[in-house]
Motif scaffolding. Structure first.
Motif, PDB file in Angstrom:
ATOM      1  N   LEU A 170       0.687  -0.855   0.236  1.00 10.88           N
ATOM      2  CA  LEU A 170      -0.228   0.103   0.118  1.00 10.88           C
ATOM      3  C   LEU A 170       1.202   1.231   0.412  1.00 10.88           C
ATOM      4  N   ALA A 171       2.066   1.157   0.598  1.00 11.93           N
ATOM      5  CA  ALA A 171       3.054   1.954   0.986  1.00 11.93           C
ATOM      6  C   ALA A 171       3.121   2.832  -0.127  1.00 11.93           C
ATOM      7  N   GLU A 172       3.293   1.550  -1.372  1.00 10.54           N
ATOM      8  CA  GLU A 172       4.383   2.044  -2.459  1.00 10.54           C
ATOM      9  C   GLU A 172       3.696   2.912  -3.560  1.00 10.54           C
ATOM     10  N   ILE A 173       2.158   3.018  -2.778  1.00 10.51           N
ATOM     11  CA  ILE A 173       1.248   3.712  -4.001  1.00 10.51           C
ATOM     12  C   ILE A 173       1.411   5.048  -3.185  1.00 10.51           C
ATOM     13  N   ALA A 174       1.576   4.950  -1.717  1.00 12.86           N
ATOM     14  CA  ALA A 174       1.269   6.175  -1.999  1.00 12.86           C
ATOM     15  C   ALA A 174       3.116   7.169  -1.855  1.00 12.86           C
ATOM     16  N   VAL A 175       3.875   5.973  -2.244  1.00 13.18           N
ATOM     17  CA  VAL A 175       5.300   6.814  -2.975  1.00 13.18           C
ATOM     18  C   VAL A 175       5.022   7.233  -4.327  1.00 13.18           C
ATOM     19  N   ALA A 176       4.902   6.557  -4.745  1.00  9.10           N
ATOM     20  CA  ALA A 176       4.497   6.846  -6.574  1.00  9.10           C
ATOM     21  C   ALA A 176       3.916   8.319  -6.176  1.00  9.10           C
ATOM     22  N   THR A 177       2.893   8.353  -5.738  1.00 14.17           N
ATOM     23  CA  THR A 177       2.050   9.666  -6.436  1.00 14.17           C
ATOM     24  C   THR A 177       2.661  10.652  -5.677  1.00 14.17           C
ATOM     25  N   PRO A 207      -5.535  -1.212   9.349  1.00 15.47           N
ATOM     26  CA  PRO A 207      -3.844  -1.611   9.005  1.00 15.47           C
ATOM     27  C   PRO A 207      -3.509  -0.201   8.482  1.00 15.47           C
ATOM     28  N   LEU A 208      -4.386   0.518   7.975  1.00 19.15           N
ATOM     29  CA  LEU A 208      -4.126   1.995   7.365  1.00 19.15           C
ATOM     30  C   LEU A 208      -3.367   2.924   8.337  1.00 19.15           C
ATOM     31  N   HIS A 209      -2.327   3.835   7.560  1.00 11.77           N
ATOM     32  CA  HIS A 209      -1.209   4.484   8.428  1.00 11.77           C
ATOM     33  C   HIS A 209      -2.104   5.916   7.862  1.00 11.77           C
ATOM     34  N   LEU A 210      -1.558   6.928   8.636  1.00 10.02           N
ATOM     35  CA  LEU A 210      -1.758   8.826   8.872  1.00 10.02           C
ATOM     36  C   LEU A 210      -1.407   9.090   6.711  1.00 10.02           C
ATOM     37  N   LEU A 211      -0.630   8.422   6.163  1.00 11.54           N
ATOM     38  CA  LEU A 211      -0.331   8.615   5.224  1.00 11.54           C
ATOM     39  C   LEU A 211      -0.366   7.588   3.531  1.00 11.54           C
ATOM     40  N   ASP A 212      -2.317   6.364   4.845  1.00 12.17           N
ATOM     41  CA  ASP A 212      -2.464   5.847   3.746  1.00 12.17           C
ATOM     42  C   ASP A 212      -3.702   6.538   3.110  1.00 12.17           C
ATOM     43  N   CYS A 213      -4.467   7.893   3.561  1.00 13.85           N
ATOM     44  CA  CYS A 213      -4.872   8.704   3.715  1.00 13.85           C
ATOM     45  C   CYS A 213      -4.892   9.506   3.438  1.00 13.85           C
ATOM     46  N   CYS A 214      -5.633  10.572   2.363  1.00 15.67           N
ATOM     47  CA  CYS A 214      -5.836  11.587   1.227  1.00 15.67           C
ATOM     48  C   CYS A 214      -5.942  12.506   2.276  1.00 15.67           C
ATOM     49  N   LEU A 215      -4.837  13.671   1.689  1.00 18.69           N
ATOM     50  CA  LEU A 215      -5.207  14.824   2.151  1.00 18.69           C
ATOM     51  C   LEU A 215      -6.570  15.590   2.525  1.00 18.69           C
ATOM     52  N   PHE A 292      -7.903   6.485  -0.130  1.00 17.83           N
ATOM     53  CA  PHE A 292      -6.801   5.697   0.521  1.00 17.83           C
ATOM     54  C   PHE A 292      -6.204   4.984  -0.156  1.00 17.83           C
ATOM     55  N   THR A 293      -4.877   4.689  -0.040  1.00 14.06           N
ATOM     56  CA  THR A 293      -3.959   3.893  -0.881  1.00 14.06           C
ATOM     57  C   THR A 293      -4.590   2.483  -1.403  1.00 14.06           C
ATOM     58  N   ILE A 294      -5.685   1.801  -0.520  1.00 14.22           N
ATOM     59  CA  ILE A 294      -6.243   0.314  -0.713  1.00 14.22           C
ATOM     60  C   ILE A 294      -7.267   0.577  -1.615  1.00 14.22           C
ATOM     61  N   THR A 295      -7.284   1.937  -2.015  1.00 17.67           N
ATOM     62  CA  THR A 295      -8.743   2.053  -3.005  1.00 17.67           C
ATOM     63  C   THR A 295      -8.422   2.363  -4.172  1.00 17.67           C
ATOM     64  N   VAL A 296      -7.535   2.824  -4.325  1.00 14.95           N
ATOM     65  CA  VAL A 296      -6.513   1.809  -5.532  1.00 14.95           C
ATOM     66  C   VAL A 296      -5.475   0.837  -6.277  1.00 14.95           C
ATOM     67  N   LEU A 297      -5.787   0.271  -5.003  1.00 16.03           N
ATOM     68  CA  LEU A 297      -4.769  -1.555  -5.147  1.00 16.03           C
ATOM     69  C   LEU A 297      -6.763  -2.300  -5.380  1.00 16.03           C
ATOM     70  N   LEU A 298      -7.301  -1.811  -5.420  1.00 15.81           N
ATOM     71  CA  LEU A 298      -8.764  -2.753  -4.861  1.00 15.81           C
ATOM     72  C   LEU A 298      -9.103  -2.371  -6.139  1.00 15.81           C
ATOM     73  N   SER A 299      -9.064  -0.607  -6.993  1.00 15.36           N
ATOM     74  CA  SER A 299      -9.500  -0.523  -8.189  1.00 15.36           C
ATOM     75  C   SER A 299      -9.113  -0.582  -9.328  1.00 15.36           C
ATOM     76  N   GLU A 310      -3.649  -9.583  -7.022  1.00 17.46           N
ATOM     77  CA  GLU A 310      -1.855  -9.523  -7.519  1.00 17.46           C
ATOM     78  C   GLU A 310      -1.587  -7.609  -7.735  1.00 17.46           C
ATOM     79  N   GLY A 311      -2.602  -7.250  -6.756  1.00 14.78           N
ATOM     80  CA  GLY A 311      -2.998  -5.518  -7.006  1.00 14.78           C
ATOM     81  C   GLY A 311      -1.508  -5.028  -6.014  1.00 14.78           C
ATOM     82  N   GLY A 312      -0.700  -5.709  -5.378  1.00 12.87           N
ATOM     83  CA  GLY A 312       0.335  -5.728  -4.600  1.00 12.87           C
ATOM     84  C   GLY A 312       1.435  -5.887  -5.128  1.00 12.87           C
ATOM     85  N   PRO A 313       2.043  -6.368  -5.687  1.00 17.91           N
ATOM     86  CA  PRO A 313       3.292  -7.308  -6.689  1.00 17.91           C
ATOM     87  C   PRO A 313       2.766  -5.907  -7.960  1.00 17.91           C
TER      88      PRO A 313
END
Ligand SMILES: [Zn+2]
Lengths: 390, 135
Positions: A170-177, A207-215, A292-299, A310-313
């Motif tokens: 999930l953090a990969e998504i926040a960092v790439a964004t 399991p969601l951290h502060l930086l998994d959440c939108c502004l 949230f990061t999970i929103t992207v992965l599920l989408s 396979e969203g994680g990989p």
């Protein structure tokens, strides 16, 4: 269609922010009026040309915001003959594009204005209606369900359980964004961000951290649509709306059909891509709602860019970052650019700018076809739009 | 001490459910046509759309479908509860419901764990069905 009524986007605009707050002083309706004017100006149109008005929001409730198109139409001094106040959450604007497209195709209006605004950051009023404990919510609110993050957290937990997805994924998504945001001068958060920073940002709703959440920011955005025929006389380069789809399944997260699989996205994406006649390999750039990061992965999984689970990989090794194989959320998204309560309109604005080739350092070279997917509520609704430059 | 957390706004659909909870029973609608339970209580069955329904006392047993540990409260009224576990419970009879898992060790909660209902009195009118990990 071959009668010239194919729907196109001819204007987009968003408001300037500084530290996530409006730069100009205006009411929330004033900010919407200003971005509407700016989007129309791109095409050489004015508010008096607008005969279709679409909006959704959280302002003025209770009160004028209960009838949002009516209140906004009054403020703008126009009499629309096609209106749509569909509110399915942050994805409402992708649905608005669909509904405006149908109205334009049918000849029900000529110039449709989609507009959104929120001054939640300036007002310090992040408030999703308070989720009062009535009707279905009487079975959630009394338990202290953190909204909206709790439902997303439960979905993330379930996805981790079924597929072994990790917080690092999930953090990969926040960092790439964030890396895209660093290429966008208008983005709110542009400081360096690492996977460890996300993991150490503090747990909000496990399991969601502060930086998994939108502004939480202010923001206003507008989109102008008309027909291909009308666009010939306008001064902007039209972007075609080739396909659209929408679906929703639940309001209370206990009624979500499948926590680890996003059925509305699967349905909406399929409808939109079939209508447009495109496959995944045709898509050059994607804008996917990142509440949230999970929103992207599920989408990503539900839209078929990777297989379920396979969203994680898929997002690993900064696959969605600048220079990665899958350019996604190129403005910096809701995670790093802005998130004024409902973000869906800004996904569309960024997609249109990418297809026009206006994105400077963050431009995806040769982008011809974009997929935009919004999610609203608590993973409740999904709406997809396929945009193309001719 | 007065109860300062949000209380359910009870309506005609949910009145028998909350009445039963106050008396220590978990009563949810059962459809006379399709034979399925549902939750939350509605006037029309969400499975087959029949309106021939009755309230049925169920076992109060289930498993954890998913959960979150709230490290920040859902508003100041829940501040003293942090950290607390909000969970989706798959009831033995089929439906899924949201609740809290009462535990001193939130980290011990796992998906698929067996749980059973326990009623927590909020006011004279309202008792909330919480769940506990089964022994
Ligand atoms: Zn039934």
């Amino acid at each position: 269609m071959s009668n010239g009524r194919d729907p196109v986007i001819v204007g987009v605009a968003d408001s300037a922010l500084a530290d996530g707050k409006f730069v100009k002083n205006a009411s929330v309706l004033g900010h919407m009026a200003l971005v509407a004017k700016a989007a129309l100006e791109e095409a050489g149109l004015s508010l008096s040309d607008v005969d279709g008005l679409l909006t959704a929001g959280m302002w003025g409730v209770p009160g004028p915001g209960q009838l949002p198109t009516v209140s906004l139409g009054e403020y703008l001094g126009i009499m629309p003959i096609f209106v749509d106040g569909t509110n399915i959450g942050g994805s409402a604007f992708e649905a608005h594009v669909a509904h405006a497209a149908m109205a334009l195709e049918k000849g029900y209006c000529e110039v449709a204005l989609i507009v959104y605004g929120s001054d939640q950051r300036s007002l310090r009023s992040r408030n999703l209606g308070g989720r009062p404990s009535v009707l279905g919510m009487q079975h959630e609110t009394p338990y202290g369900m953190p909204t909206p993050v709790g439902g997303y957290a439960m979905a993330a937990k379930r996805h981790m359980h079924e597929y072994g997805t990790t917080s690092e994924h999930l953090a990969e998504i926040a960092v790439a964004t964030r890396k895209w945001a660093q290429l966008n001068p208008a983005a709110t958060r542009r400081d360096d961000l690492s996977i460890d920073d996300v993991m150490n940002s503090g747990m909000i709703s496990e399991p969601l951290h502060l930086l998994d959440c939108c502004l939480v920011t202010d923001g206003a955005g507008a989109i102008v649509m008309t027909t291909a025929e009308r666009a010939k006389d306008l001064k902007s380069k039209p972007i075609s709306v080739k396909g659209y789809g929408e679906a929703h399944t639940h309001w209370t997260v206990s009624e979500m059909p499948d926590l680890a699989h996003l059925l509305p996205a699967k349905q909406a994406g399929k409808t939109a891509m079939e209508m447009a006649g495109v496959s995944h390999s045709d898509i050059d750039v994607v804008q996917i709602y990142d509440s949230f990061t999970i929103t992207v992965l599920l989408s990503l999984e539900a839209l078929g860019f990777c297989k379920p689970g396979e969203g994680g990989p898929f997002v690993s090794n900064q696959n969605t970052a600048p220079g990665g194989a899958f350019p996604m959320n190129t403005s910096g998204g809701g995670l790093s650019a802005l998130h004024p309560g409902m973000f869906g309109i800004f996904l569309l604005i960024e997609a249109a700018r990418q297809l026009r080739g206006e994105c400077g350092e963050r431009q995806v070279s040769g982008a011809k076809t974009a997929l935009v997917h919004g999610t609203g509520g608590t993973l409740s609704s999904g709406a997809t739009v396929i945009l193309q430059k001719d | 001490m007065s109860y300062d957390k949000p209380l359910p706004v009870i309506d005609h659909d949910s009145r028998p459910y909350w009445d039963a909870a106050r008396e220590g029973r978990l009563d949810i609608p059962l459809c006379n046509d399709c034979g399925k339970h549902h939750f939350y209580p509605r006037t029309v069955c969400p499975h087959c759309h029949s309106d021939d329904l009755k309230f049925d006392t169920i076992s109060g047993r289930g498993t954890v479908h998913s959960f979150t540990i709230a490290r920040r409260p859902a508003g100041p009224a829940f501040g003293d509860d942090v950290p607390y576990v909000v969970a989706l419970i798959d009831l033995e009879e089929g439906p899924r419901m949201m609740s809290r898992i009462e535990t001193d060790t939130p980290e011990s909660v796992q998906i698929d764990a067996a749980v059973e209902v326990t009623f927590v009195k909020a006011t004279d009118e309202v008792s909330l069905p919480f769940f506990r990990l089964s022994a």
